[in-house]
Design a protein around this motif. Structure first.
Motif, PDB file in Angstrom:
ATOM      1  N   LYS A  20       0.859  -1.189   0.000  1.00 46.90           N
ATOM      2  CA  LYS A  20       0.000   0.000   0.000  1.00 46.90           C
ATOM      3  C   LYS A  20       0.891   1.232   0.000  1.00 46.90           C
ATOM      4  CE  LYS A  20      -4.492   0.023   2.270  1.00 46.90           C
ATOM      5  NZ  LYS A  20      -5.170   0.216   3.548  1.00 46.90           N
ATOM      6  N   THR A  21       0.677   2.099  -0.974  1.00 58.30           N
ATOM      7  CA  THR A  21       1.411   3.365  -1.027  1.00 58.30           C
ATOM      8  C   THR A  21       0.398   4.475  -1.149  1.00 58.30           C
ATOM      9  OG1 THR A  21       1.622   3.261  -3.430  1.00 58.30           O
ATOM     10  CG2 THR A  21       3.411   2.292  -2.149  1.00 58.30           C
ATOM     11  N   ALA A  22       0.530   5.496  -0.320  1.00 56.16           N
ATOM     12  CA  ALA A  22      -0.458   6.571  -0.350  1.00 56.16           C
ATOM     13  C   ALA A  22       0.123   7.837   0.250  1.00 56.16           C
ATOM     14  CB  ALA A  22      -1.712   6.156   0.416  1.00 56.16           C
ATOM     15  N   VAL A  23      -0.558   8.938  -0.025  1.00 56.10           N
ATOM     16  CA  VAL A  23      -0.159  10.229   0.538  1.00 56.10           C
ATOM     17  C   VAL A  23      -1.369  10.860   1.226  1.00 56.10           C
ATOM     18  CG1 VAL A  23       1.699  10.667  -1.120  1.00 56.10           C
ATOM     19  CG2 VAL A  23      -0.625  11.440  -1.645  1.00 56.10           C
ATOM     20  N   ASN A  24      -1.070  11.748   2.150  1.00 51.45           N
ATOM     21  CA  ASN A  24      -2.114  12.488   2.848  1.00 51.45           C
ATOM     22  C   ASN A  24      -2.452  13.743   2.044  1.00 51.45           C
ATOM     23  OD1 ASN A  24      -1.613  10.595   4.858  1.00 51.45           O
ATOM     24  ND2 ASN A  24      -0.281  11.962   5.987  1.00 51.45           N
ATOM     25  N   ILE A  25      -3.729  14.077   2.000  1.00 52.08           N
ATOM     26  CA  ILE A  25      -4.166  15.332   1.400  1.00 52.08           C
ATOM     27  C   ILE A  25      -5.120  16.006   2.385  1.00 52.08           C
ATOM     28  CG2 ILE A  25      -3.829  14.531  -0.971  1.00 52.08           C
ATOM     29  CD1 ILE A  25      -6.865  14.099  -1.155  1.00 52.08           C
ATOM     30  N   GLY A  26      -5.554  17.185   2.071  1.00 49.49           N
ATOM     31  CA  GLY A  26      -6.436  17.925   2.966  1.00 49.49           C
ATOM     32  C   GLY A  26      -7.678  17.156   3.368  1.00 49.49           C
ATOM     33  N   ALA A  27      -8.170  16.296   2.500  1.00 49.48           N
ATOM     34  CA  ALA A  27      -9.389  15.534   2.775  1.00 49.48           C
ATOM     35  C   ALA A  27      -9.162  14.412   3.783  1.00 49.48           C
ATOM     36  CB  ALA A  27      -9.946  14.961   1.483  1.00 49.48           C
ATOM     37  N   GLY A  28      -7.906  14.034   4.009  1.00 48.46           N
ATOM     38  CA  GLY A  28      -7.647  12.971   4.974  1.00 48.46           C
ATOM     39  C   GLY A  28      -6.353  12.237   4.713  1.00 48.46           C
ATOM     40  N   LYS A  29      -6.113  11.242   5.550  1.00 50.57           N
ATOM     41  CA  LYS A  29      -4.877  10.481   5.510  1.00 50.57           C
ATOM     42  C   LYS A  29      -4.985   9.316   4.530  1.00 50.57           C
ATOM     43  CE  LYS A  29      -1.605   8.123   8.369  1.00 50.57           C
ATOM     44  NZ  LYS A  29      -0.516   8.639   9.092  1.00 50.57           N
ATOM     45  N   ASN A  30      -3.914   9.082   3.774  1.00 51.70           N
ATOM     46  CA  ASN A  30      -3.832   7.954   2.835  1.00 51.70           C
ATOM     47  C   ASN A  30      -4.971   7.953   1.814  1.00 51.70           C
ATOM     48  OD1 ASN A  30      -1.583   7.027   4.231  1.00 51.70           O
ATOM     49  ND2 ASN A  30      -2.724   5.523   5.406  1.00 51.70           N
ATOM     50  N   ILE A  31      -5.364   9.119   1.364  1.00 53.50           N
ATOM     51  CA  ILE A  31      -6.511   9.224   0.460  1.00 53.50           C
ATOM     52  C   ILE A  31      -6.133   8.887  -0.987  1.00 53.50           C
ATOM     53  CG2 ILE A  31      -8.220  10.827  -0.507  1.00 53.50           C
ATOM     54  CD1 ILE A  31      -8.780  10.033   2.382  1.00 53.50           C
ATOM     55  N   VAL A  32      -4.950   9.272  -1.425  1.00 59.05           N
ATOM     56  CA  VAL A  32      -4.530   9.046  -2.809  1.00 59.05           C
ATOM     57  C   VAL A  32      -3.388   8.043  -2.806  1.00 59.05           C
ATOM     58  CG1 VAL A  32      -3.607  10.125  -4.884  1.00 59.05           C
ATOM     59  CG2 VAL A  32      -5.186  11.403  -3.426  1.00 59.05           C
ATOM     60  N   GLY A  33      -3.545   6.944  -3.540  1.00 59.41           N
ATOM     61  CA  GLY A  33      -2.472   5.963  -3.538  1.00 59.41           C
ATOM     62  C   GLY A  33      -2.732   4.804  -4.468  1.00 59.41           C
ATOM     63  N   ALA A  34      -1.886   3.794  -4.323  1.00 57.72           N
ATOM     64  CA  ALA A  34      -1.957   2.605  -5.175  1.00 57.72           C
ATOM     65  C   ALA A  34      -1.379   1.421  -4.414  1.00 57.72           C
ATOM     66  CB  ALA A  34      -1.158   2.845  -6.458  1.00 57.72           C
ATOM     67  N   PHE A  35      -1.523   0.237  -5.001  1.00 60.51           N
ATOM     68  CA  PHE A  35      -0.895  -0.961  -4.463  1.00 60.51           C
ATOM     69  C   PHE A  35       0.305  -1.296  -5.341  1.00 60.51           C
ATOM     70  CE2 PHE A  35      -5.197  -1.273  -2.851  1.00 60.51           C
ATOM     71  CZ  PHE A  35      -5.017  -1.758  -1.570  1.00 60.51           C
ATOM     72  N   HIS A  36       1.467  -1.432  -4.746  1.00 66.43           N
ATOM     73  CA  HIS A  36       2.679  -1.802  -5.468  1.00 66.43           C
ATOM     74  C   HIS A  36       3.510  -2.698  -4.543  1.00 66.43           C
ATOM     75  CE1 HIS A  36       5.549  -1.293  -8.740  1.00 66.43           C
ATOM     76  NE2 HIS A  36       6.484  -1.275  -7.821  1.00 66.43           N
ATOM     77  N   PRO A  37       3.166  -3.993  -4.488  1.00 65.25           N
ATOM     78  CA  PRO A  37       3.828  -4.878  -3.532  1.00 65.25           C
ATOM     79  C   PRO A  37       5.302  -5.113  -3.862  1.00 65.25           C
ATOM     80  CG  PRO A  37       2.309  -6.108  -4.913  1.00 65.25           C
ATOM     81  CD  PRO A  37       2.132  -4.665  -5.272  1.00 65.25           C
ATOM     82  N   PRO A  38       6.131  -5.206  -2.820  1.00 69.14           N
ATOM     83  CA  PRO A  38       7.550  -5.501  -3.041  1.00 69.14           C
ATOM     84  C   PRO A  38       7.752  -6.966  -3.416  1.00 69.14           C
ATOM     85  CG  PRO A  38       7.083  -5.443  -0.698  1.00 69.14           C
ATOM     86  CD  PRO A  38       5.816  -5.046  -1.401  1.00 69.14           C
ATOM     87  N   VAL A  39       8.838  -7.241  -4.124  1.00 72.21           N
ATOM     88  CA  VAL A  39       9.189  -8.632  -4.434  1.00 72.21           C
ATOM     89  C   VAL A  39       9.931  -9.260  -3.257  1.00 72.21           C
ATOM     90  CG1 VAL A  39       9.207  -8.333  -6.932  1.00 72.21           C
ATOM     91  CG2 VAL A  39      11.322  -7.971  -5.639  1.00 72.21           C
ATOM     92  N   LEU A  40      10.466  -8.414  -2.364  1.00 72.31           N
ATOM     93  CA  LEU A  40      11.212  -8.905  -1.198  1.00 72.31           C
ATOM     94  C   LEU A  40      11.204  -7.826  -0.126  1.00 72.31           C
ATOM     95  CD1 LEU A  40      13.315 -10.970   0.075  1.00 72.31           C
ATOM     96  CD2 LEU A  40      15.066  -9.537  -0.985  1.00 72.31           C
ATOM     97  N   VAL A  41      11.063  -8.266   1.121  1.00 71.84           N
ATOM     98  CA  VAL A  41      11.270  -7.387   2.271  1.00 71.84           C
ATOM     99  C   VAL A  41      12.406  -8.008   3.074  1.00 71.84           C
ATOM    100  CG1 VAL A  41      10.291  -6.400   4.376  1.00 71.84           C
ATOM    101  CG2 VAL A  41       8.852  -6.678   2.341  1.00 71.84           C
ATOM    102  N   ALA A  42      13.502  -7.264   3.211  1.00 68.00           N
ATOM    103  CA  ALA A  42      14.669  -7.751   3.943  1.00 68.00           C
ATOM    104  C   ALA A  42      14.837  -6.914   5.204  1.00 68.00           C
ATOM    105  CB  ALA A  42      15.926  -7.660   3.077  1.00 68.00           C
TER     106      ALA A  42
END
Length: 194
Positions: A20-42
């Motif tokens: 989950k990737t998102a940014v906060n805007i005046g309307a609220g938190k995490n309102i604009v974003g997309a899903f871009h899953p990592p291939v690895l979390v180290a």
């Protein structure tokens, strides 16, 4: 493709997982974003020794959330420990593994948040309302801690959980100091932000 290399507890147990990737805007938190899953979390928990206490509490809020919503072994581990003893090398590796593993399980079953993944929002609807209404002058971890306590109380009041479960949740949150006592906006303000 992206590889996440988290160096904070919050990122290791939560934000680096699930895409989950998102940014906060005046309307609220995490309102604009997309899903871009990592291939690895180290994640190397040795990085955690560099963190100040407030950053530990940020991550603990999400780990505690995972424990409350279903990771029973993590719940027991957190109940048995304290803020200081949870930081030891063997214990921190275990609880990071449990918390991260729980989130991986949930998001792998519901990557786009069409059902089960919504449980990861426990405490967050209230938390995001607290954050936005206070113009982000409160940390995310503190807001989540407060949000979990509010939701636990509401669940007890509406019969969704028993009084004993509510007290256990509140004691766990309070035991790690993640929900500071503070003046909150009026209920009407929070509802508007929700």
């Amino acid at each position: 493709k992206i590889v996440q290399v988290p160096t904070t507890l919050l990122s290791m147990v939560d934000s680096s997982i699930g895409g989950k990737t998102a940014v906060n805007i005046g309307a609220g938190k995490n309102i604009v974003g997309a899903f871009h899953p990592p291939v690895l979390v180290a994640a190397d928990t040795a990085f955690l020794v560099t963190l100040p206490d407030d950053q530990w509490r940020e991550g603990l809020s999400e780990a505690i959330k995972h424990a409350i919503i279903g990771e029973k072994e993590l719940y027991s581990l957190l109940e048995e420990r304290t803020f200081d003893t949870i930081k030891s090398a063997d214990i921190r590796a275990r609880f990071v593994s449990l918390a991260a593993g729980f989130k991986v399980g949930v998001v792998s079953r519901d990557e786009m948040e069409m059902g089960e993944r919504a449980i990861l929002n426990f405490g967050h609807t209230v938390a995001h309302a607290i954050e936005s209404s206070l113009r982000y002058r409160v940390s995310h971890g503190a807001a989540v801690g407060i949000g979990m306590k509010i939701i636990a109380r509401l669940c007890a009041l509406t019969g969704r959980i028993g009084e004993e479960d509510m007290r256990s949740i509140i004691a766990l949150v309070d035991g790690y100091g993640i929900a500071p006592k503070m003046s909150l906006p009026a209920a009407e303000t929070l509802l508007r932000h929700m």
